[in-house]
Design an enzyme around this catalytic site. Structure first.
Site, PDB file in Angstrom:
ATOM      1  N   ASP A  62       0.828  -1.201   0.000  1.00  0.00           N
ATOM      2  CA  ASP A  62       0.000   0.000   0.000  1.00  0.00           C
ATOM      3  C   ASP A  62       0.870   1.262   0.000  1.00  0.00           C
ATOM      4  OD1 ASP A  62       0.820  -0.625   2.663  1.00  0.00           O
ATOM      5  OD2 ASP A  62      -0.627   0.823   3.429  1.00  0.00           O
ATOM      6  N   GLU A  63       0.302   2.313  -0.520  1.00  0.00           N
ATOM      7  CA  GLU A  63       0.828   3.674  -0.424  1.00  0.00           C
ATOM      8  C   GLU A  63       2.275   3.810  -0.882  1.00  0.00           C
ATOM      9  OE1 GLU A  63      -2.031   5.305   3.164  1.00  0.00           O
ATOM     10  OE2 GLU A  63      -0.143   4.334   3.737  1.00  0.00           O
ATOM     11  N   ALA A  64       2.587   3.142  -1.981  1.00  0.00           N
ATOM     12  CA  ALA A  64       3.922   3.267  -2.575  1.00  0.00           C
ATOM     13  C   ALA A  64       3.933   4.467  -3.519  1.00  0.00           C
ATOM     14  CB  ALA A  64       4.304   1.984  -3.302  1.00  0.00           C
TER      15      ALA A  64
END
Length: 553
Positions: free
Chosen positions: A360-362
């Site tokens: 997530d949230e890369a």
């Protein structure tokens, strides 16, 4: 039978007894707050002759009288007296070692509540007379892997199941049919029960704040009580690395020495982690380890700076809330050696089927680089004999993770993600639904909540309860939903009491979302049954939040 008469018949013994002897609950801690099978169908086979089996509104009405959470699939009042549990009662196990194990655990649990330990007759003793509780494993019972039947009358209680998990769940139902403290009478009732979804999980974040093994075991006990069957451990993040990996000592040296707010952190040794797994397995809970990749890796980067791309700023320890915005260098061969080493160590320690690789949230990676990394990381997991799990951003058809954690609230789903998820589902992936606006238990109950965050909105008990996983995501067939997950992130939670206040009373709400058929879930019934749970939390010494919408005593 008239519904009011039916409710009265069921309730006459159970409701008054199940909550008697508990006294008034203490003032609760006031918190203000951070590849499974397809869902099981209805229980097969015809019901045994007797009173009509209830479902729908009638079952909900009966459930309001029987203070059971989650609501069983089918309930029937049997009439006549129930079974009075006394010190002369015996727990009889029939069917083998799994039945023996559940019998021993039930004896210990009843000892904690009733104040005396009932004798256990194991399977090796054969059939025995005498009133009591019989736990029977029967491969021909037709209950499914987690289902059970419970029949109570004046001569005793019999719980029957096809497998040990079902027998264990039936024992948890029996506990709720008895008072929180002292002896009691089990109502004369027939219950046939099995879960709606095969995966009912809770994610516990031990990376933002570290929690030692005894605290994790307390959480496992709570999950078992409400029939969850997975514990998802968020072991790594920007703020800390919490699992020992042979050959990478700085992960648990430098990487484990920090947490939110600048605390000392900590980590699990190989022995610690195996102890958690064994404790969970004894309660029919499977542990899923998560190492968040390629972002949320600042703790790993501070330990091994070469995992970052050349020319980037040197990583520094991060103890704030949110993310450090750093990422592994996905073009570096050494990064994949690192991933293989970490995944291999986890696979060797973890008997369960899944390893979660985050995803997530890369935000700092180009989409093509991100997709390539996640596909390669998923292949590494499969090469070590496990199924890859990841957040929904990693959806990538048949080459991607087998199980996707769907966490975005509907109004926050990123553009382009829905088609990726639809393609992944067509490729065989399944979704584990944990929408932040319903299932993130780090979110505040209300504006005045002491703990937690509110970026997904306030999550009161009705909000946690009132949603249907089968229809929640447009374009996702109901059969592609593996189940639900409650998520407890710990940016603002640093003590066991903090965890308890945020879990209770919302965790039981999500337990019912994952267990009970949608058509049988009724808020007006649930809020009464939930209120009846509070004396149990008090008896167990748990902190809880007197949330709005529930008629607490």
């Amino acid at each position: 039978m008239n519904r009011k008469a039916l409710v009265a018949a069921v309730a006459l013994v159970s409701l008054s007894v199940a909550v008697s002897g508990c006294g008034s609950p203490r003032p609760a801690s006031v918190s203000a707050d951070s590849a499974p099978a397809s869902p099981s169908g209805a229980p097969g086979g015809a019901a045994a002759p007797g009173p009509p089996v209830l479902s729908g509104a009638a079952a909900a009405a009966a459930g309001a009288a029987l203070p059971l959470v989650p609501e069983p699939s089918q309930v029937a009042a049997v009439g006549g007296p129930g079974y009075r549990l006394t010190q002369q009662s015996v727990i009889q196990a029939v069917g083998g070692p799994a039945a023996d194990g559940v019998a021993g655990q039930l004896a210990a649990e009843l000892d904690a509540s009733a104040g005396y330990r009932l004798p256990v007759r194991g399977s090796a003793a054969g059939a025995a007379g005498g009133a009591g509780v019989t736990l029977r494993l029967d491969p021909a019972a037709g209950t499914g892997p987690e289902g059970y039947t419970l029949v109570s009358g004046p001569d005793g209680v019999q719980i029957t199941a096809t497998a040990g998990a079902g027998l264990f769940h039936g024992a948890q139902t029996l506990r709720q049919l008895l008072p929180a403290r002292g002896a009691g009478t089990v109502a004369a009732v027939r219950i046939t029960d099995r879960p709606r979804y095969p995966v009912r999980s809770t994610e516990l974040d031990v990376a933002r704040h570290f929690f030692p093994v005894p605290v994790v075991e307390q959480i496992i006990d709570l999950l078992a009580e409400y029939k969850f069957n997975y514990l998802h451990l968020h072991l790594t993040d920007d703020q800390g690395w919490r699992i020992e990996v042979p050959g990478l000592p700085r992960l648990t040296g430098i990487g484990a020495s920090t947490e939110v707010g600048g605390g000392t952190g900590g980590y699990y040794t190989d022995a610690d982690y195996r102890a958690i797994i064994a404790y969970a397995a004894a309660r029919y809970i499977t542990v899923v380890p998560e190492v968040d990749l390629p972002a949320h890796t600042n703790a790993a980067l501070t330990a091994y700076p070469d995992l970052a791309c050349a020319g980037t700023a040197a990583p520094r320890p991060y103890t704030g809330i949110g993310g450090a915005k750093d990422s592994l260098c996905t073009s570096s061969p050494g990064v994949y050696t690192f991933v293989d080493q970490v995944v291999g160590a986890l696979a060797a320690m973890t008997p369960g089927p899944y390893i979660d690789i985050g995803g997530d949230e890369a935000f700092g990676l180009a989409p093509r680089a991100y997709d390539a990394f996640m596909a390669r990381a998923a292949a590494i997991v499969r090469a070590h004999g496990k199924q890859p799990m990841a957040w929904e951003e990693a959806a990538a058809g048949s080459a991607g993770p087998a199980l996707l954690g769907a966490w975005h609230p509907p109004l926050q789903v990123p553009a382009g993600l829905a088609p990726k998820i639809a393609a992944a589902v067509r490729g065989g992936a399944q979704l584990l639904l944990e929408p932040a606006d319903h299932a993130y238990l780090d979110q505040k109950y209300a504006q005045a909540t002491r703990l937690g965050l509110d970026w997904a909105g306030y999550v009161g008990v009705p909000q946690a309860y009132d949603w249907d996983p089968g229809t929640f995501r447009q374009g996702v067939p109901a059969g592609s939903v593996a189940g639900i997950e409650a998520a407890l992130w710990t940016e603002t939670l640093s003590t066991p009491q903090d965890l308890q206040e945020m879990l209770l009373p919302r965790l039981p709400a999500l337990a019912e979302v994952g267990w009970t058929p949608q058509q049988d879930r009724v808020w007006s019934s649930f809020r009464l049954r939930l209120a009846a749970q509070a004396p149990r939390w008090d008896a167990q010494g748990l902190a809880w939040t007197r949330a709005e919408g529930v008629p607490w005593r």
